[in-house]
Scaffold this motif. Structure first.
Motif, PDB file in Angstrom:
ATOM      1  N   SER A   1       0.839  -1.201   0.000  1.00 35.67           N
ATOM      2  CA  SER A   1       0.000   0.000   0.000  1.00 35.67           C
ATOM      3  C   SER A   1       0.873   1.250   0.000  1.00 35.67           C
ATOM      4  CB  SER A   1      -0.937   0.000   1.213  1.00 35.67           C
ATOM      5  OG  SER A   1      -0.197  -0.124   2.411  1.00 35.67           O
TER       6      SER A   1
ATOM      7  N   SER B   1       5.825  -0.424   2.999  1.00 38.66           N
ATOM      8  CA  SER B   1       5.160  -1.003   1.836  1.00 38.66           C
ATOM      9  C   SER B   1       5.837  -2.305   1.411  1.00 38.66           C
ATOM     10  CB  SER B   1       5.174   0.004   0.683  1.00 38.66           C
ATOM     11  OG  SER B   1       4.453  -0.480  -0.424  1.00 38.66           O
TER      12      SER B   1
ATOM     13  N   GLU C   1       4.738  -5.090   3.757  1.00 35.41           N
ATOM     14  CA  GLU C   1       3.384  -5.525   3.417  1.00 35.41           C
ATOM     15  C   GLU C   1       3.395  -6.452   2.200  1.00 35.41           C
ATOM     16  OE1 GLU C   1       0.902  -1.574   4.935  1.00 35.41           O
ATOM     17  OE2 GLU C   1       1.336  -1.887   2.809  1.00 35.41           O
TER      18      GLU C   1
ATOM     19  N   TYR D   1      -0.527 -15.487   1.275  1.00 39.11           N
ATOM     20  CA  TYR D   1      -1.905 -15.483   0.772  1.00 39.11           C
ATOM     21  C   TYR D   1      -2.012 -15.992  -0.663  1.00 39.11           C
ATOM     22  CZ  TYR D   1      -3.068 -12.693   4.877  1.00 39.11           C
ATOM     23  OH  TYR D   1      -3.257 -12.259   6.157  1.00 39.11           O
TER      24      TYR D   1
ATOM     25  N   SER E   1      -2.932  -7.550  -3.801  1.00 40.58           N
ATOM     26  CA  SER E   1      -2.586  -6.292  -3.149  1.00 40.58           C
ATOM     27  C   SER E   1      -3.100  -6.317  -1.720  1.00 40.58           C
ATOM     28  CB  SER E   1      -3.184  -5.108  -3.909  1.00 40.58           C
ATOM     29  OG  SER E   1      -4.593  -5.121  -3.830  1.00 40.58           O
ATOM     30  N   VAL E   2      -2.671  -5.352  -0.931  1.00 40.45           N
ATOM     31  CA  VAL E   2      -3.107  -5.277   0.463  1.00 40.45           C
ATOM     32  C   VAL E   2      -4.615  -5.110   0.544  1.00 40.45           C
ATOM     33  CG1 VAL E   2      -2.898  -3.925   2.590  1.00 40.45           C
ATOM     34  CG2 VAL E   2      -0.880  -4.340   1.190  1.00 40.45           C
ATOM     35  N   VAL E   3      -5.207  -4.439  -0.432  1.00 39.71           N
ATOM     36  CA  VAL E   3      -6.660  -4.247  -0.433  1.00 39.71           C
ATOM     37  C   VAL E   3      -7.383  -5.585  -0.523  1.00 39.71           C
ATOM     38  CG1 VAL E   3      -8.564  -3.126  -1.649  1.00 39.71           C
ATOM     39  CG2 VAL E   3      -6.344  -1.983  -1.499  1.00 39.71           C
ATOM     40  N   ASP E   4      -6.797  -6.545  -1.215  1.00 34.84           N
ATOM     41  CA  ASP E   4      -7.462  -7.837  -1.414  1.00 34.84           C
ATOM     42  C   ASP E   4      -7.590  -8.641  -0.125  1.00 34.84           C
ATOM     43  OD1 ASP E   4      -7.615  -7.224  -4.101  1.00 34.84           O
ATOM     44  OD2 ASP E   4      -5.711  -8.182  -4.561  1.00 34.84           O
ATOM     45  N   ILE E   5      -6.714  -8.423   0.844  1.00 35.19           N
ATOM     46  CA  ILE E   5      -6.723  -9.257   2.044  1.00 35.19           C
ATOM     47  C   ILE E   5      -7.379  -8.566   3.232  1.00 35.19           C
ATOM     48  CG2 ILE E   5      -4.631 -10.431   1.289  1.00 35.19           C
ATOM     49  CD1 ILE E   5      -3.137  -8.786   3.430  1.00 35.19           C
ATOM     50  N   ARG E   6      -7.873  -7.373   3.051  1.00 41.38           N
ATOM     51  CA  ARG E   6      -8.529  -6.690   4.160  1.00 41.38           C
ATOM     52  C   ARG E   6      -9.824  -7.410   4.517  1.00 41.38           C
ATOM     53  NH1 ARG E   6      -7.627  -0.395   2.216  1.00 41.38           N
ATOM     54  NH2 ARG E   6      -5.391  -0.318   2.701  1.00 41.38           N
ATOM     55  N   GLY E   7     -10.022  -7.701   5.807  1.00 38.50           N
ATOM     56  CA  GLY E   7     -11.202  -8.395   6.276  1.00 38.50           C
ATOM     57  C   GLY E   7     -11.028  -9.895   6.352  1.00 38.50           C
TER      58      GLY E   7
ATOM     59  N   GLU F   1      -9.483 -12.965   8.071  1.00 41.77           N
ATOM     60  CA  GLU F   1      -8.877 -13.347   9.343  1.00 41.77           C
ATOM     61  C   GLU F   1      -8.100 -14.642   9.149  1.00 41.77           C
ATOM     62  OE1 GLU F   1      -8.758 -11.684  12.018  1.00 41.77           O
ATOM     63  OE2 GLU F   1     -10.111 -10.071  11.418  1.00 41.77           O
TER      64      GLU F   1
END
Length: 351
Positions: A274, A285, A288, A295, A305-311, A313
């Protein structure tokens, strides 16, 4: 001039009886006039009376003297040139040999240069030594350029883990003009399963990824791209007003994938960190992007990207009796003993 008074010697031969004194009086500067022959005349007005003083000289009186002066001048000039040329030739031959002077200078600068003996061809010796020096300078410049390239890569690698002096970065042509940074990690992925690892083929694939992705990215962003181990790392320097940088970079990686998949027969992994500000943002970055490796298998994606793994657990699968051993390890005071329970988990117990 009707009231003119002509003063001259008795035996004067100049034809002044019929002279037009008015015309002669206009000859203020000493100039040539024609009066029964060529004359040199000049006139001056009297400051005290209304007289005009006129001086006239027959040009023939000057002709012989002028001719003699011209002859003596040309002769003297020719003798001076010949004398100077002869003297310089003599002194140059006696005291100056340019080839020997250059040879002495080369021997002083290059201590290993052998001296030429009697009867040696000085021109050939100088030619060989000059060629040797030029080749040495070329090799030295190539070595300096190579070292500068290595130092450029070294400081980019340093930026991934620590702070670097801005002056050193400038010295090795690392320029960042914006505040924000984003790091991307690219790796080659074999299409054929079970394909043996070939270091030469891996190096060629990294070279292809490096060059193609650099060309794609530099058209839109200021980026420093370099090879690091088995992967290619790219540091993007982004303007503050840049939006959706991760998505735009994902599109660049997709283009890279299409360009290498069919022609070169390999696929790629792309891990996108990110956006963070400052030099510390490069390290954040990069960390990250490195964490996204775990993943790749669960998400079954090549570009993450980091956005893909948000949420998402993380889930942990414990082996049998792990819970009981954890409780025993905490409750019984003793020393720690680390046991490897599986290929994925290290467990510390107290015996």
């Amino acid at each position: 001039m009707e009231d003119s008074l002509l003063i001259r010697s008795v035996d004067a031969s100049l034809p002044m009886n019929e002279a037009d004194f008015t015309a002669l009086a206009e000859a203020k500067d000493y100039e040539s006039v024609t009066l029964g022959g060529n004359l040199w005349a000049a006139s001056v007005d009297s400051g005290q009376t209304n007289w005009v003083y006129l001086m006239a000289t027959e040009s023939g009186l000057f002709a012989q003297d002028v001719s003699q002066v011209r002859t003596l001048f040309i002769l003297g000039l020719f003798l001076s040139i010949c004398t100077g040329f002869g003297l310089s030739w003599y002194l140059a031959g006696k005291n100056y040999n340019p080839f020997r002077r250059m040879a002495a200078m080369i021997r002083e600068q290059a201590y290993t240069a052998p001296a030429f003996g009697p009867g040696s061809d000085e021109v050939q010796w100088l030619s060989s030594q000059v060629e040797h020096i030029l080749q040495k300078n070329i090799n030295t410049q190539k070595l300096l350029d190579k070292n500068k390239k290595h130092m450029h890569k070294f400081y980019l690698w340093q930026l991934l883990s620590t702070e670097c002096d801005p002056e050193q970065l400038e010295r090795y042509d690392i320029h960042f003009i914006h505040k924000n940074f984003l790091v991307v990690i690219l790796m080659a992925k074999s299409i054929a399963s079970g394909e043996p690892e070939d270091e030469q083929a891996s190096g060629l694939r990294r070279f292809i990824i490096h060059n193609i992705f650099s060309e794609l990215a530099e058209g839109r962003y200021h980026v420093e791209c370099f090879e690091l181990g088995d992967r290619v790392t790219a540091i993007f320097n982004l303007p503050e007003q840049e939006e959706n940088a991760a998505e735009n970079i994902r599109e660049l990686i997709e283009q890279l994938k299409e360009m290498v998949y069919s022609p070169f027969h390999f696929d790629i992994y792309g891990l996108i960190g990110s956006v963070h500000p400052g030099q510390s943002g490069i390290r954040a970055s990069y960390q990250e992007a490195m964490e996204l490796f775990e993943y790749l298998a669960p998400l079954d994606e090549n570009i993450i990207s980091v956005v893909d793994i948000r949420g998402i657990e993380p889930k942990y699968d414990f082996l049998e009796d792990i819970e009981e051993k954890l409780i025993r390890a905490v409750s019984e005071p003793s020393y720690f003993l680390c046991q490897r329970l599986s290929s994925q988990l290290w467990f510390c117990t107290m015996a």
